[in-house]
Design an enzyme around this catalytic site. Structure first.
Site, PDB file in Angstrom:
ATOM      1  N   HIS A 129      28.848  12.610   4.509  1.00  0.00           N
ATOM      2  CA  HIS A 129      30.312  13.165   3.941  1.00  0.00           C
ATOM      3  C   HIS A 129      31.159  13.195   4.809  1.00  0.00           C
ATOM      4  O   HIS A 129      32.339  13.779   4.552  1.00  0.00           O
ATOM      5  CB  HIS A 129      29.994  14.506   3.366  1.00  0.00           C
ATOM      6  CG  HIS A 129      29.178  14.689   2.152  1.00  0.00           C
ATOM      7  ND1 HIS A 129      28.725  15.744   1.543  1.00  0.00           N
ATOM      8  CD2 HIS A 129      28.628  13.746   1.100  1.00  0.00           C
ATOM      9  CE1 HIS A 129      28.009  15.726   0.649  1.00  0.00           C
ATOM     10  NE2 HIS A 129      28.007  14.234   0.219  1.00  0.00           N
ATOM     11  N   CYS A 138      48.564   1.817  14.707  1.00  0.00           N
ATOM     12  CA  CYS A 138      49.760   0.969  14.124  1.00  0.00           C
ATOM     13  C   CYS A 138      51.108   1.511  14.195  1.00  0.00           C
ATOM     14  O   CYS A 138      52.018   0.883  14.089  1.00  0.00           O
ATOM     15  CB  CYS A 138      49.177   0.500  12.734  1.00  0.00           C
ATOM     16  SG  CYS A 138      49.451   1.688  11.512  1.00  0.00           S
TER      17      CYS A 138
HETATM   18  C1  BV8 Z   1      29.949  10.310  -5.747  1.00  0.00           C
HETATM   19  C2  BV8 Z   1      33.205  16.601   2.060  1.00  0.00           C
HETATM   20  C3  BV8 Z   1      29.643   8.298  -6.688  1.00  0.00           C
HETATM   21  C4  BV8 Z   1      34.293  17.626   1.929  1.00  0.00           C
HETATM   22  C5  BV8 Z   1      31.829  17.196   0.195  1.00  0.00           C
HETATM   23  C6  BV8 Z   1      32.896  14.633 -11.760  1.00  0.00           C
HETATM   24  C7  BV8 Z   1      33.854  13.944 -11.106  1.00  0.00           C
HETATM   25  C8  BV8 Z   1      33.461  13.306  -9.971  1.00  0.00           C
HETATM   26  C9  BV8 Z   1      32.110  13.453  -9.480  1.00  0.00           C
HETATM   27  C10 BV8 Z   1      31.243  14.124 -10.113  1.00  0.00           C
HETATM   28  C11 BV8 Z   1      31.535  14.767 -11.343  1.00  0.00           C
HETATM   29  N1  BV8 Z   1      30.450  15.329 -11.796  1.00  0.00           N
HETATM   30  C12 BV8 Z   1      29.543  15.153 -10.708  1.00  0.00           C
HETATM   31  C13 BV8 Z   1      29.879  14.267  -9.560  1.00  0.00           C
HETATM   32  C14 BV8 Z   1      29.248  14.002  -8.513  1.00  0.00           C
HETATM   33  C15 BV8 Z   1      29.701  14.632  -7.429  1.00  0.00           C
HETATM   34  C16 BV8 Z   1      29.115  16.026  -7.532  1.00  0.00           C
HETATM   35  O1  BV8 Z   1      28.054  16.142  -7.139  1.00  0.00           O
HETATM   36  N2  BV8 Z   1      29.608  17.099  -7.932  1.00  0.00           N
HETATM   37  C17 BV8 Z   1      29.162  18.466  -7.868  1.00  0.00           C
HETATM   38  C18 BV8 Z   1      30.191  19.457  -7.818  1.00  0.00           C
HETATM   39  C19 BV8 Z   1      28.353  18.600  -9.272  1.00  0.00           C
HETATM   40  N3  BV8 Z   1      29.466  14.266  -6.108  1.00  0.00           N
HETATM   41  C20 BV8 Z   1      30.466  13.299  -5.845  1.00  0.00           C
HETATM   42  O2  BV8 Z   1      31.603  13.131  -6.073  1.00  0.00           O
HETATM   43  C21 BV8 Z   1      30.038  12.391  -4.639  1.00  0.00           C
HETATM   44  N4  BV8 Z   1      30.290  10.797  -4.785  1.00  0.00           N
HETATM   45  O3  BV8 Z   1      29.050  10.872  -6.499  1.00  0.00           O
HETATM   46  O4  BV8 Z   1      30.283   9.089  -5.667  1.00  0.00           O
HETATM   47  C22 BV8 Z   1      28.219   7.774  -6.801  1.00  0.00           C
HETATM   48  C23 BV8 Z   1      27.251   8.495  -7.639  1.00  0.00           C
HETATM   49  C24 BV8 Z   1      25.912   7.943  -7.319  1.00  0.00           C
HETATM   50  C25 BV8 Z   1      25.483   7.324  -5.908  1.00  0.00           C
HETATM   51  C26 BV8 Z   1      26.548   7.025  -5.198  1.00  0.00           C
HETATM   52  C27 BV8 Z   1      27.834   7.328  -5.463  1.00  0.00           C
HETATM   53  C28 BV8 Z   1      30.550  12.747  -3.353  1.00  0.00           C
HETATM   54  C29 BV8 Z   1      30.265  14.407  -2.792  1.00  0.00           C
HETATM   55  C30 BV8 Z   1      30.930  14.604  -1.540  1.00  0.00           C
HETATM   56  C31 BV8 Z   1      32.153  15.646  -1.740  1.00  0.00           C
HETATM   57  N5  BV8 Z   1      32.169  16.076  -0.488  1.00  0.00           N
HETATM   58  N6  BV8 Z   1      32.229  17.611   1.487  1.00  0.00           N
HETATM   59  C32 BV8 Z   1      34.579  18.840   2.619  1.00  0.00           C
HETATM   60  O5  BV8 Z   1      33.612  19.228   3.218  1.00  0.00           O
HETATM   61  O6  BV8 Z   1      35.405  19.424   2.408  1.00  0.00           O
HETATM   62  S1  BV8 Z   1      30.544  18.046  -0.624  1.00  0.00           S
HETATM   63  C33 BV8 Z   1      30.501  19.567  -0.083  1.00  0.00           C
HETATM   64  O7  BV8 Z   1      29.426  20.498  -0.837  1.00  0.00           O
HETATM   65  C34 BV8 Z   1      29.853  19.794   1.531  1.00  0.00           C
HETATM   66  O8  BV8 Z   1      30.080  18.697   1.958  1.00  0.00           O
HETATM   67  C35 BV8 Z   1      28.621  19.914   1.169  1.00  0.00           C
HETATM   68  O9  BV8 Z   1      27.973  18.963   2.037  1.00  0.00           O
HETATM   69  C36 BV8 Z   1      28.446  19.905  -0.241  1.00  0.00           C
HETATM   70  C37 BV8 Z   1      26.986  20.847  -0.804  1.00  0.00           C
HETATM   71  O10 BV8 Z   1      27.077  21.981  -0.020  1.00  0.00           O
HETATM   72  P1  BV8 Z   1      26.010  22.545   0.723  1.00  0.00           P
HETATM   73  O11 BV8 Z   1      26.079  22.023   1.949  1.00  0.00           O
HETATM   74  O12 BV8 Z   1      24.697  22.481  -0.007  1.00  0.00           O
HETATM   75  O13 BV8 Z   1      26.728  23.912   0.995  1.00  0.00           O
HETATM   76  P2  BV8 Z   1      26.686  25.223  -0.280  1.00  0.00           P
HETATM   77  O14 BV8 Z   1      27.806  26.236   0.034  1.00  0.00           O
HETATM   78  O15 BV8 Z   1      26.633  24.705  -1.418  1.00  0.00           O
HETATM   79  O16 BV8 Z   1      25.107  25.791  -0.114  1.00  0.00           O
HETATM   80  C38 BV8 Z   1      24.954  26.530   1.189  1.00  0.00           C
HETATM   81  C39 BV8 Z   1      23.438  26.595   1.119  1.00  0.00           C
HETATM   82  O17 BV8 Z   1      22.976  27.168   2.541  1.00  0.00           O
HETATM   83  C40 BV8 Z   1      22.944  27.665   0.106  1.00  0.00           C
HETATM   84  O18 BV8 Z   1      21.636  27.125  -0.256  1.00  0.00           O
HETATM   85  C41 BV8 Z   1      22.455  29.001   1.123  1.00  0.00           C
HETATM   86  O19 BV8 Z   1      21.610  29.662   0.536  1.00  0.00           O
HETATM   87  C42 BV8 Z   1      22.115  28.201   2.527  1.00  0.00           C
HETATM   88  N7  BV8 Z   1      22.568  29.339   3.477  1.00  0.00           N
HETATM   89  C43 BV8 Z   1      23.669  29.932   3.770  1.00  0.00           C
HETATM   90  N8  BV8 Z   1      23.328  30.687   4.845  1.00  0.00           N
HETATM   91  C44 BV8 Z   1      22.367  30.201   5.284  1.00  0.00           C
HETATM   92  C45 BV8 Z   1      21.696  29.196   4.364  1.00  0.00           C
HETATM   93  N9  BV8 Z   1      20.622  28.659   4.929  1.00  0.00           N
HETATM   94  C46 BV8 Z   1      20.165  29.093   6.133  1.00  0.00           C
HETATM   95  N10 BV8 Z   1      20.712  30.010   6.975  1.00  0.00           N
HETATM   96  C47 BV8 Z   1      21.638  30.574   6.668  1.00  0.00           C
HETATM   97  N11 BV8 Z   1      22.405  31.639   7.378  1.00  0.00           N
END
Ligand code: BV8
Length: 237
Positions: A115, A145
């Site tokens: 990402h 640039c």
């Molecule tokens: C794509 C960078 C095409 C930016 C991020 C409608 C419109 C457009 C797209 C979509 C749509 N519907 C669905 C999609 C696809 C979309 C998607 O999945 N949307 C979701 C919301 C449904 N995906 C995309 O758009 C991706 N691109 O699809 O392109 C394609 C299709 C197929 C194949 C190829 C290409 C691009 C997605 C990337 C977006 N950018 N980040 C930024 O950071 O600002 S996403 C963002 O959420 C983060 O990067 C992170 O990586 C991601 C996931 O979050 P997590 O890392 O899991 O974090 P989260 O808070 O959710 O969970 C934390 C976890 O940690 C929990 O489980 C918790 O229990 C645990 N935790 C907490 N504390 C601890 C812990 N574990 C251990 N110890 C602790 N102490």
């Protein structure tokens, strides 16, 4: 222990591995996407509509990151990478959804940032990609640039193509052990990697604070803070 002697390993980390370093997660209580609307800050349309707010959002996170330190979970994965290579156990691929550099600062040598990276920005007009810690605004000129107004964070927004997918899918097709750490399994295509690994016959492990959205797909699951459960798990394999 996995059902098969581990050979090729693919690891996928999410925001949870950096949570104890003080960087916010996205979907936990008080998480980034609870405070901010990702549709207004993490999409190309949002950036086109309001570059000032988007730059300010990433400038604030970059400032936090520069002040943060890697934790024992990052260090445990770095040690595992060294061991894997020293004992020639098989391929080792660390994929992170995180845009922080804590894996590298924790000692990991090869990190695939699917990402993007918060400490890098790129110039839309000339394509120049560069590292920086300072804040960027829509008026900041490109260091290459010189044009102002064309810089954006080197980050994959929603709707944009993640990086390194060919490498990732190739590694998943050949992996014996797939480990997801600190990710909610909400965002695709990353959340679909466990299914790819299972189809390849891999043993799959989830290490997180609580079950994610695709938890039922994992063969093995351990829950707790990453700084405890990741070193414990890494010490066992
Ligand atoms: C794509 C960078 C095409 C930016 C991020 C409608 C419109 C457009 C797209 C979509 C749509 N519907 C669905 C999609 C696809 C979309 C998607 O999945 N949307 C979701 C919301 C449904 N995906 C995309 O758009 C991706 N691109 O699809 O392109 C394609 C299709 C197929 C194949 C190829 C290409 C691009 C997605 C990337 C977006 N950018 N980040 C930024 O950071 O600002 S996403 C963002 O959420 C983060 O990067 C992170 O990586 C991601 C996931 O979050 P997590 O890392 O899991 O974090 P989260 O808070 O959710 O969970 C934390 C976890 O940690 C929990 O489980 C918790 O229990 C645990 N935790 C907490 N504390 C601890 C812990 N574990 C251990 N110890 C602790 N102490």
């Amino acid at each position: 222990m996995s059902a098969r002697a581990p050979g090729n390993i693919v690891m996928l980390t999410g925001a949870g591995i950096s949570a104890e370093s003080g960087l916010g997660t996205f979907r936990d209580k008080g998480g980034l996407w609870e405070t901010f609307d990702w549709q207004k800050l993490a999409t190309p349309e949002a950036f086109a509509a309001d570059p000032h707010s988007v730059h300010a959002f990433y400038n604030a996170r970059r400032e936090n990151l520069v002040a943060a330190q890697p934790n024992d979970a990052h260090r445990a994965l770095a040690a595992l990478e060294l061991l894997w290579q020293a004992e020639e156990r098989g391929d080792f691929l660390l994929v992170t959804q995180n845009i922080d550099d804590l894996h590298a600062r924790g000692g990991s040598r090869e990190v695939l940032h699917m990402h993007g990276e918060l400490l890098k920005s790129r110039c839309n007009p000339c394509g120049h990609l560069f590292e920086h810690e300072h804040a960027i605004t829509p008026d900041t000129p490109c260091p290459d640039c010189g044009q102002p107004g064309g810089l954006r964070p080197h980050v994959v927004w929603f709707g944009e193509m993640p990086l390194g997918l060919d490498t990732i899918y190739e590694a998943l097709a050949a992996c014996d052990l797939f480990v997801a750490i600190g990710t909610s399994g909400t965002v695709y295509p990353a959340a679909g990697f466990v299914a790819e690994a299972k189809a390849a016959g891999a043993w799959t492990v989830e290490l997180s604070l609580e079950p994610g959205e695709v938890s039922t797909l994992f063969d093995e699951r351990h829950y707790g803070p990453a700084t405890r459960i990741v070193p414990e798990w890494a010490g066992r394999i």
